[in-house]
Design a protein around this motif. Structure first.
Motif, mmCIF file in Angstrom:
data_model
loop_
_atom_site.group_PDB
_atom_site.id
_atom_site.type_symbol
_atom_site.label_atom_id
_atom_site.label_comp_id
_atom_site.label_asym_id
_atom_site.label_seq_id
_atom_site.Cartn_x
_atom_site.Cartn_y
_atom_site.Cartn_z
ATOM 1 N N VAL A 82 0.727 -1.290 -0.159
ATOM 2 C CA VAL A 82 0.097 0.008 0.006
ATOM 3 C C VAL A 82 0.994 1.223 -0.008
ATOM 4 N N SER A 83 2.049 1.028 0.465
ATOM 5 C CA SER A 83 2.856 2.365 0.408
ATOM 6 C C SER A 83 4.394 1.830 0.935
ATOM 7 N N THR A 84 5.201 3.060 0.893
ATOM 8 C CA THR A 84 6.583 2.673 1.368
ATOM 9 C C THR A 84 6.895 3.765 2.477
ATOM 10 N N LEU A 85 7.404 3.239 3.487
ATOM 11 C CA LEU A 85 7.834 4.032 4.577
ATOM 12 C C LEU A 85 8.976 5.075 4.216
ATOM 13 N N GLY A 86 8.689 6.380 4.068
ATOM 14 C CA GLY A 86 9.643 6.993 3.797
ATOM 15 C C GLY A 86 9.819 8.163 5.128
ATOM 16 N N HIS A 220 -1.804 0.612 13.264
ATOM 17 C CA HIS A 220 -0.689 0.431 13.674
ATOM 18 C C HIS A 220 0.507 1.617 13.132
ATOM 19 N N LEU A 221 1.290 1.935 14.089
ATOM 20 C CA LEU A 221 2.186 2.905 14.088
ATOM 21 C C LEU A 221 3.568 2.627 14.006
ATOM 22 N N TYR A 222 4.494 3.276 12.941
ATOM 23 C CA TYR A 222 5.444 2.982 12.421
ATOM 24 C C TYR A 222 6.467 4.029 12.453
ATOM 25 N N LEU A 243 10.186 8.299 15.317
ATOM 26 C CA LEU A 243 9.234 8.996 14.660
ATOM 27 C C LEU A 243 9.609 10.630 14.437
ATOM 28 N N ILE A 244 10.677 11.133 14.747
ATOM 29 C CA ILE A 244 10.927 12.449 14.384
ATOM 30 C C ILE A 244 12.444 12.539 14.943
ATOM 31 N N GLY A 245 13.133 13.519 14.312
ATOM 32 C CA GLY A 245 14.652 13.879 14.419
ATOM 33 C C GLY A 245 14.800 15.386 14.287
ATOM 34 N N VAL A 246 15.493 16.083 15.233
ATOM 35 C CA VAL A 246 15.393 17.614 15.147
ATOM 36 C C VAL A 246 16.914 17.768 15.252
ATOM 37 N N HIS A 247 17.179 18.821 14.501
ATOM 38 C CA HIS A 247 18.627 19.494 14.747
ATOM 39 C C HIS A 247 18.645 20.819 14.631
ATOM 40 N N HIS A 248 19.096 21.698 15.445
ATOM 41 C CA HIS A 248 19.190 23.058 15.178
ATOM 42 C C HIS A 248 20.626 23.616 14.988
ATOM 43 N N GLU A 249 21.022 24.376 14.179
ATOM 44 C CA GLU A 249 22.176 25.030 13.820
ATOM 45 C C GLU A 249 22.123 26.371 13.613
ATOM 46 N N ALA A 250 23.351 27.051 13.954
ATOM 47 C CA ALA A 250 23.433 28.337 13.407
ATOM 48 C C ALA A 250 24.014 28.435 11.850
ATOM 49 N N ALA A 255 23.488 34.679 8.594
ATOM 50 C CA ALA A 255 23.089 35.224 9.974
ATOM 51 C C ALA A 255 21.686 35.015 10.437
ATOM 52 N N SER A 256 21.530 33.508 10.478
ATOM 53 C CA SER A 256 20.292 32.956 10.750
ATOM 54 C C SER A 256 20.556 31.792 11.764
ATOM 55 N N ALA A 257 19.318 31.486 12.179
ATOM 56 C CA ALA A 257 19.151 30.029 13.002
ATOM 57 C C ALA A 257 18.273 29.064 12.199
ATOM 58 N N GLU A 258 18.941 27.969 11.941
ATOM 59 C CA GLU A 258 18.031 26.997 11.068
ATOM 60 C C GLU A 258 17.548 25.812 11.934
ATOM 61 N N THR A 259 16.349 25.481 11.700
ATOM 62 C CA THR A 259 15.742 24.390 12.248
ATOM 63 C C THR A 259 15.353 23.417 11.445
ATOM 64 N N TYR A 260 16.117 22.092 11.566
ATOM 65 C CA TYR A 260 15.829 20.827 10.687
ATOM 66 C C TYR A 260 14.979 19.904 11.271
ATOM 67 N N VAL A 261 14.005 19.392 10.576
ATOM 68 C CA VAL A 261 13.070 18.278 11.118
ATOM 69 C C VAL A 261 12.864 17.494 10.274
ATOM 70 N N THR A 262 13.287 15.934 10.468
ATOM 71 C CA THR A 262 12.789 15.065 9.633
ATOM 72 C C THR A 262 11.818 14.021 10.474
ATOM 73 N N THR A 263 10.817 13.281 9.791
ATOM 74 C CA THR A 263 10.023 12.497 10.445
ATOM 75 C C THR A 263 9.920 11.138 9.670
ATOM 76 N N GLY A 264 9.832 10.204 10.481
ATOM 77 C CA GLY A 264 9.592 8.744 9.559
ATOM 78 C C GLY A 264 8.312 8.263 10.208
ATOM 79 N N ALA A 265 7.461 8.952 10.638
ATOM 80 C CA ALA A 265 6.201 8.315 11.309
ATOM 81 C C ALA A 265 5.178 8.199 10.112
ATOM 82 N N MET A 266 4.600 6.747 10.412
ATOM 83 C CA MET A 266 3.344 6.505 9.709
ATOM 84 C C MET A 266 2.162 5.827 10.477
ATOM 85 N N MET A 267 0.920 6.119 10.420
ATOM 86 C CA MET A 267 -0.100 5.405 10.791
ATOM 87 C C MET A 267 -0.772 4.831 9.685
ATOM 88 N N ILE A 268 -1.174 3.326 9.753
ATOM 89 C CA ILE A 268 -1.871 2.663 8.796
ATOM 90 C C ILE A 268 -2.756 1.882 9.502
#
Length: 284
Positions: A82-86, A220-222, A243-250, A255-268
């Motif tokens: 039905v899908s691919t976990l990405g 089900h939660l993956y 489910l989630i990964g977070v990284h902040h860096e300058a 001259a900015s602050a960056e927020t990176y978020v990566t999710t791998g959450a899936m409910m089926i």
């Protein structure tokens, strides 16, 4: 000059931002799994094909004479991809000017919170899009549980609880005059009992005039395995569950602050046959 002992460094502040953002998200997802009674997310590798399952077959019930060979009962499990976990990747950049003008809390932490809420909504939206690929057994609001339980019993299965998802506008008039207790769970309003139906989630992810229901055991939660990313030097702050990964860096170039978020959450929903759809009629 030697750095002072126990000083609070930039890396400490960034780490605390990562931890806080992950903590907020996991707090909400943990509340959802607690209400649903789900186990912890299953961790699979990104790119894994996800399947729905359907067991068919029947018990061989013919009488067996003394000494005769016992006939075999035959069953099979049909798997449908039905899908691919990405993973899904998000990024936010807050300029130095915005931080100086609005303050760090407003410019970074409040927008981080807004970012997490929208990521949560996207996860829910994907789940409800998937839910509506089910067979959609038609039922009335009062009989949706009976319809599902009949289907389950016919297949030799049962459900401890049936979870219902409905648009808030479809029950707003009833709620105005009813004494009910609601709570917010993962961005949805949750009613434990209403009009004889238990476990109702209100969400605008469900189209007005419809209701969807499925056994809680069918949900089900993956989560994705972030370890491979860490091996490649992509360091995210995570918690158990993938489910989630977070990284902040300058970003000094901008001259900015960056927020990176990566999710791998899936409910089926594992079995599409165990999804019931209700068309809510006006005045019903």
């Amino acid at each position: 000059m030697t750095a002072l002992e126990n000083q609070i460094a930039t890396t400490d502040v960034v780490a605390s931002l990562d931890i806080e953002m992950v903590k907020n998200f996991n707090g909400e997802i943990n509340r959802l799994t607690e209400v649903l009674g789900l186990f912890a997310p299953s961790i699979v590798a990104a790119g894994t094909t996800m399947y729905t399952y359907k067991v068919t077959g029947e018990l061989e019930t013919d009488a067996v004479a003394e000494g005769d060979e016992i006939p075999l009962s035959h069953y099979k499990v049909d798997k449908t991809p039905v899908s691919t976990l990405g993973i899904k990747k998000y990024r936010k950049l807050t300029t130095a000017e915005a931080i100086l003008k609005g303050g760090f809390a407003n410019a970074v932490t409040k927008t981080d919170s807004k970012m997490i809420r929208e990521i949560r909504n996207n996860i829910l939206a994907d789940f409800f899009t998937f839910l509506q690929t089910g067979t959609g057994m038609q039922a009335t609001f009062a009989q949706v549980d009976a319809t599902l339980n009949d289907k389950l019993e016919s297949n030799g299965d049962s459900a401890d609880r049936i979870i219902h998802f409905v648009n808030p506008f479809d029950i707003a008039d009833y709620l105005a005059g009813a004494q009910v207790t609601t709570q917010t769970v993962f961005g949805m309003s949750y009613l434990q009992s209403f009009l004889g139906v238990n476990d109702i989630f209100q969400t605008n992810k469900v189209a007005k005039g419809t209701m969807w229901a499925t056994p809680v055991e069918n949900i089900h939660l993956y989560g994705a395995d972030f370890n491979a990313l860490a091996d490649a030097g992509l360091s995210y702050t995570t918690q158990d569950g993938g489910l989630i990964g977070v990284h902040h860096e300058a970003n000094y170039d901008r001259a900015s602050a960056e927020t990176y978020v990566t999710t791998g959450a899936m409910m089926i929903a594992e079995n599409l046959d165990y999804i019931a759809k209700d068309t809510i009629k006006k005045g019903a």
